[in-house]
Design a protein around this motif. Structure first.
Motif, PDB file in Angstrom:
ATOM      1  N   UNK A 129       0.831  -1.212   0.000  1.00 27.00           N
ATOM      2  CA  UNK A 129       0.000   0.000   0.000  1.00 27.00           C
ATOM      3  C   UNK A 129       0.866   1.263   0.000  1.00 27.00           C
ATOM      4  N   UNK A 130       1.913   1.254   0.793  1.00 29.11           N
ATOM      5  CA  UNK A 130       2.789   2.426   0.836  1.00 29.11           C
ATOM      6  C   UNK A 130       3.605   2.524  -0.455  1.00 29.11           C
ATOM      7  N   UNK A 131       4.043   1.388  -0.974  1.00 32.02           N
ATOM      8  CA  UNK A 131       4.763   1.370  -2.262  1.00 32.02           C
ATOM      9  C   UNK A 131       3.904   1.984  -3.366  1.00 32.02           C
ATOM     10  N   UNK A 132       2.616   1.647  -3.376  1.00 30.27           N
ATOM     11  CA  UNK A 132       1.716   2.178  -4.403  1.00 30.27           C
ATOM     12  C   UNK A 132       1.655   3.703  -4.369  1.00 30.27           C
ATOM     13  N   UNK A 133       1.724   4.270  -3.182  1.00 29.85           N
ATOM     14  CA  UNK A 133       1.699   5.728  -3.056  1.00 29.85           C
ATOM     15  C   UNK A 133       2.929   6.356  -3.711  1.00 29.85           C
ATOM     16  N   UNK A 134       4.069   5.693  -3.573  1.00 30.82           N
ATOM     17  CA  UNK A 134       5.297   6.227  -4.150  1.00 30.82           C
ATOM     18  C   UNK A 134       5.361   6.009  -5.663  1.00 30.82           C
ATOM     19  N   UNK A 138       6.193  11.591  -5.645  1.00 37.53           N
ATOM     20  CA  UNK A 138       6.520  11.813  -4.245  1.00 37.53           C
ATOM     21  C   UNK A 138       5.221  12.084  -3.489  1.00 37.53           C
ATOM     22  N   UNK A 139       4.782  11.149  -2.635  1.00 36.44           N
ATOM     23  CA  UNK A 139       3.459  11.287  -2.027  1.00 36.44           C
ATOM     24  C   UNK A 139       3.438  12.302  -0.884  1.00 36.44           C
TER      25      UNK A 139
END
Length: 680
Positions: A129-134, A138-139
Motif C-alpha cells: 500500500x505504501x509502495x503504491x503511493x510512491x 513523491x506522495x
C-alpha cells in the motif's frame, strides 16, 4: 483465504524487484524491502516443508545471520533501520516513516517461525500500500501517515488481542513445544525460535550441558520454590491458579524444561511467549517474554517511540477497548494466571545509547496519552488478574560476555543464589529491630560519593506485632539479602548520588537525584556533554516520562558475599540490579514493592505484620486509582565502598549506626563482614 492473500502479496512484491516505477532515492528502499520479504518467503518454504529443522548447524547459523545482518552494528550505519541513515538518504520526514516501516516489517522474522501467515499478510499488504503511493510520484507525507495510522487502528484487534491471549492461555505452545520436545544436547534447537542467536546464547546453552543433572535440578528448584514461597509468605492460595508466566533469555532451556516439570507438580501449566516485536505490542525497548540475543541495542533504542506516528486519544481508546474485550473473552483463564517467573541475564558490556535527532519522538501531549494508557491498562489487567491473588519470582545469571572467567563466575552466582537464608534471616531481624525504632535513616556517602539523604520511616503503632521493614529471605526476589520498606514521603529529603550505575541495560555516570518530601525535585548525570541530553536521558528512562516520581522503596542490602564476588571478578557495573540491590543501600523511584496488593497482609518470619506498604501517593488508590501508580520501579544502589555511614535516628533523638565506612557495625550483624575478610 489467508494463504491466498499471502501468495498474492508475495507475487506483487516479487514484481517490485523488476519495476522502476518509484523515483530515486526511494526505489532503493523498496528494493531492499522486497529482498527482505522474499527472504522471509524462502524461510517459510523451508519451515512448512519441514526442511528447516533438518539443516546443519552451519546452515542454520548462516540463515540466522542473513535474517539479522542488516541491523548488526557493523552494518547499521547503512541500514534503513537506522533513522540517521534513512533521513540522510530519503529526507527527514520520509526517512522517519520508512525507517518505521522497515522496523515493523522485521517482525516478520518472528511471525514466519510461528507460522502466523495472517500477520505476514498484514505486513506485506502494508508495504504494498505504501509502495503504491510512491509509484504516483513523491506522495504527501500526511497520506503515508494516514496509512500507518489505519494499519495500527485496524489491526490492533489482531495484534493486541492475540498478545493478551498468549500471556494467559497455555494452549499457545510454540516455544513450550521447542523446550519440551527438542534434543537440547543438539544446539540446532536454538535456531527454531527465530530469535537472533549470538555467542552468549550458544555458550550459555553449552555451559548448561556441561553441568551435572543435580546442579540443573538445584537451579530449577530454587527458581520454582521461590515462586511457590511467594504465595505462601503472602497468604495467597496457589491452588486456585493454573498458569505460570515463564520469562527468560534463550540458552537456558535445560533449566526451563526442569522448571516446567516442577511447576506441573504445583498444578501449573506454562505460558511462554515471545517479547513483543510490533509497535502494537512492545513497550519501548523493554523486553517482556522470552527473547534471544539483542542484535543491536542502538536499533532498539532508536525505535522506542515509534508509536508517535499514530498515537492519539482515539487510538488509545481503541487499544484499551481491545485489551478489555480480550480479557473478558478469556476471563476464566485470566483468573487462573499466577504471575511471572523470570530468569534474567546480565554481564553484557554497559550500553550508552547515542541520542539521535532523527528518531521519532513523542510530543508532550503524546507522552501524557502514553502514561494515561499505561495506567488504564494496568487497571484493566488488575480487574481480571487481581494483584492481591498473584505473585512472581525473579532470579538472574551471567552471560558469557561477562568475561574470560565466565564459567567460574556462573558457578559463583549459583552459590550466591542458593545461600542459606536462615543465617540472613536472623541477622536482618537484628537490623529491623533497630530500624523500627527510627524516625528516619540518614545515609551519607563517602569516597567522593555526594549522597546526603534522610529517609523518614513509618512508625509501628504496635511494635510487638508490627514492623515497617520486610525481612527478605529469597522467595520472590532471589538472591537473599535485604531489608526494605516503603518510606514516608513527607520528611524524606536530600541528595542521592552514585558514580556509576547500570539500570535497565543502560549505563549512567555521576547520577544525582534530589528529593523533596519524597518526590524527585531535580536530576542530572554526566553521560553527555549537553545538559539537556542528560536530562532527557533520565526523564525517558528513569522517570519514564513522568514529571516526578516518589521514593517508593528504601532498602539495605546485606549480601556481602555477592559484593566480594563482584569485586573479585571486576563485574560490579555488569551485575543485574537483582544482585546489585543486595550489595548496599538501594532506593527505588516509582511505585512501592507492594503496588496493586497493598491490602494483602504480609508477615515476616518472626510473625510481625509488615505495615509500611503504602505512601501518600499510593494511598490515593482508594479515591482515584489513576493517581496512585506510575507503572515503574527502578532500583538505584550505592555500593559499600561509596558509603560513609548509615545511621538510624530514633524518635527520642538517639543515633544508632548500622554501617560505618562500608562495614556493618551494629552488634549482631558483624558476621556480614566475614566475606570482606575472605575476599582480601
Amino acid at each position: 483465504m489467508i494463504d491466498e492473500r499471502y501468495e498474492l502479496a508475495v507475487g506483487r512484491i516479487r514484481q517490485m524487484k523488476n519495476e522502476a516505477t518509484v523515483e530515486a532515492p526511494f526505489q532503493d528502499f523498496f528494493y531492499k524491502m522486497a529482498d527482505f520479504v522474499l527472504m522471509i518467503d524462502e524461510v517459510r518454504t523451508l519451515i512448512t516443508g519441514n526442511a528447516y529443522s533438518s539443516l546443519s548447524f552451519a546452515e542454520l547459523e548462516e540463515w540466522n545471520h542473513r535474517l539479522y545482518e542488516d541491523i548488526l552494528p557493523d552494518r547499521y550505519g547503512t541500514s534503513y533501520g537506522n533513522p540517521t541513515y534513512a533521513a540522510r538518504q530519503l529526507g527527514e520526514e520520509y526517512g522517519q516513516i520508512l525507517s518505521f516501516l522497515y522496523t515493523e516489517l522485521r517482525g516478520c522474522i518472528a511471525y514466519v517461525f510461528e507460522q502466523k501467515t495472517e500477520y505476514l499478510d498484514i505486513l506485506f499488504e502494508l508495504l504494498i500500500e505504501i509502495y503504491n503511493q510512491f509509484e504516483e510520484g513523491k506522495p504527501d507525507v500526511g497520506r503515508i501517515k494516514d496509512i500507518i495510522y489505519w494499519y495500527a487502528s485496524d489491526y490492533c484487534d489482531v495484534f493486541a488481542a492475540d498478545r493478551v491471549r498468549v500471556q494467559i492461555n497455555p494452549k499457545e505452545s510454540f516455544a513450550v513445544d521447542i523446550v519440551n520436545n527438542c534434543a537440547l544436547n543438539d544446539l540446532r534447537y536454538l535456531y527454531q525460535f527465530g530469535e537472533y542467536i549470538g555467542e552468549n546464547e550458544l555458550r550459555t546453552a553449552r555451559h548448561l550441558l556441561e553441568l551435572p543433572e543435580d546442579v540443573i535440578q538445584k537451579m530449577a528448584d530454587v527458581y520454582t520454590e521461590g515462586y511457590r514461597m511467594g504465595f505462601v509468605n503472602t497468604g495467597k492460595d496457589l491452588s486456585k491458579k493454573a498458569v505460570v508466566d515463564i520469562r527468560y533469555v534463550l540458552g537456558f532451556e535445560r533449566v526451563i524444561r526442569q522448571a516446567i516439570k516442577n511447576f506441573a507438580d504445583m498444578g501449573l501449566k506454562p505460558v511462554l511467549y515471545r517479547a513483543g516485536v510490533s509497535v502494537l505490542t512492545k513497550r519501548g525497548q523493554s523486553k517482556v517474554g522470552y527473547y534471544g540475543g539483542i542484535a543491536n541495542k542502538q536499533f532498539e533504542y532508536d525505535h522506542r517511540n515509534d508509536q508517535a506516528l499514530f498515537l492519539d486519544k482515539k487510538f488509545v481508546e481503541r487499544k484499551l477497548e481491545v485489551i478489555k474485550t480480550s480479557y473478558e473473552h478469556d476471563k476464566e483463564m485470566a483468573r487462573k494466571y499466577a504471575g511471572p517467573a523470570c530468569i534474567d541475564m546480565f554481564g553484557e558490556e554497559p550500553f550508552i545509547p547515542e541520542q539521535k535527532e532523527e528518531v521519532i519522538k513523542l510530543t508532550k501531549k503524546q507522552e501524557e496519552l502514553q502514561l494515561n494508557f499505561y495506567s488504564r491498562q494496568s487497571q484493566i489487567t488488575n480487574q481480571y488478574i487481581h494483584g492481591d491473588e498473584r505473585s512472581f519470582t525473579i532470579i538472574s545469571y551471567p552471560v558469557p560476555e561477562i568475561g574470560d572467567q565466565y564459567e567460574e563466575i556462573f558457578d559463583e552466582i549459583i552459590r550466591i543464589n542458593t545461600l542459606d537464608s536462615k543465617t540472613y534471616e536472623k541477622v536482618q531481624q537484628t537490623m529491623i529491630d533497630v530500624l523500627d525504632q527510627g524516625e528516619y535513616v540518614h545515609i551519607l556517602g563517602g569516597n567522593g560519593n555526594r549522597t546526603d539523604l534522610k529517609v523518614r520511616l513509618l512508625e509501628p503503632k504496635n511494635p510487638e506485632k508490627e514492623t515497617a521493614f520486610e525481612n527478605c529471605v529469597a522467595d520472590v526476589n532471589i538472591p537473599v539479602g535485604e531489608v526494605f520498606t516503603s518510606p514516608v514521603l513527607e520528611g524524606t529529603n536530600g541528595v542521592l548520588h552514585v558514580s556509576k550505575v547500570y539500570l535497565h541495560e543502560l549505563q549512567y555516570r555521576e547520577l544525582e537525584i534530589t528529593f523533596e518530601d519524597g518526590m524527585i525535585k531535580d536530576y542530572r548525570c554526566s553521560n553527555f556533554d549537553e545538559e539537556s541530553k542528560n536530562k532527557e536521558y533520565i526523564f525517558d528512562n528513569i522517570l519514564n516520562k513522568h514529571s516526578t516520581l516518589p521514593l517508593g522503596e528504601f532498602a539495605i542490602g546485606t549480601n556481602t558475599t555477592a559484593y566480594v564476588v563482584a569485586k573479585k571478578y571486576g563485574i560490579e557495573e555488569k551485575l543485574t540490579i537483582l544482585i546489585a540491590e543486595k550489595m548496599g543501600p538501594h532506593f527505588a523511584v516509582g511505585d512501592t514493592c507492594y503496588s496493586w496488593s497493598e491490602d494483602v497482609r504480609v508477615f515476616n518470619p518472626d510473625g510481625k505484620e509488615i505495615i509500611a506498604k503504602d505512601n501518600s501517593v499510593s494511598i490515593l488508590r482508594r479515591e482515584d486509582v489513576s493517581k496512585a501508580y506510575y507503572q515503574c520501579h527502578t532500583d538505584i544502589t550505592i555500593p559499600y565502598e561509596e558509603l560513609k555511614r548509615i545511621a538510624v535516628v530514633t524518635r527520642d533523638g538517639r543515633e544508632i549506626v548500622l554501617l560505618e565506612d562500608g562495614r556493618f557495625v551494629l552488634a549482631g550483624t558483624e558476621i556480614l563482614n566475614e566475606p570482606f575478610k575472605d575476599g582480601r
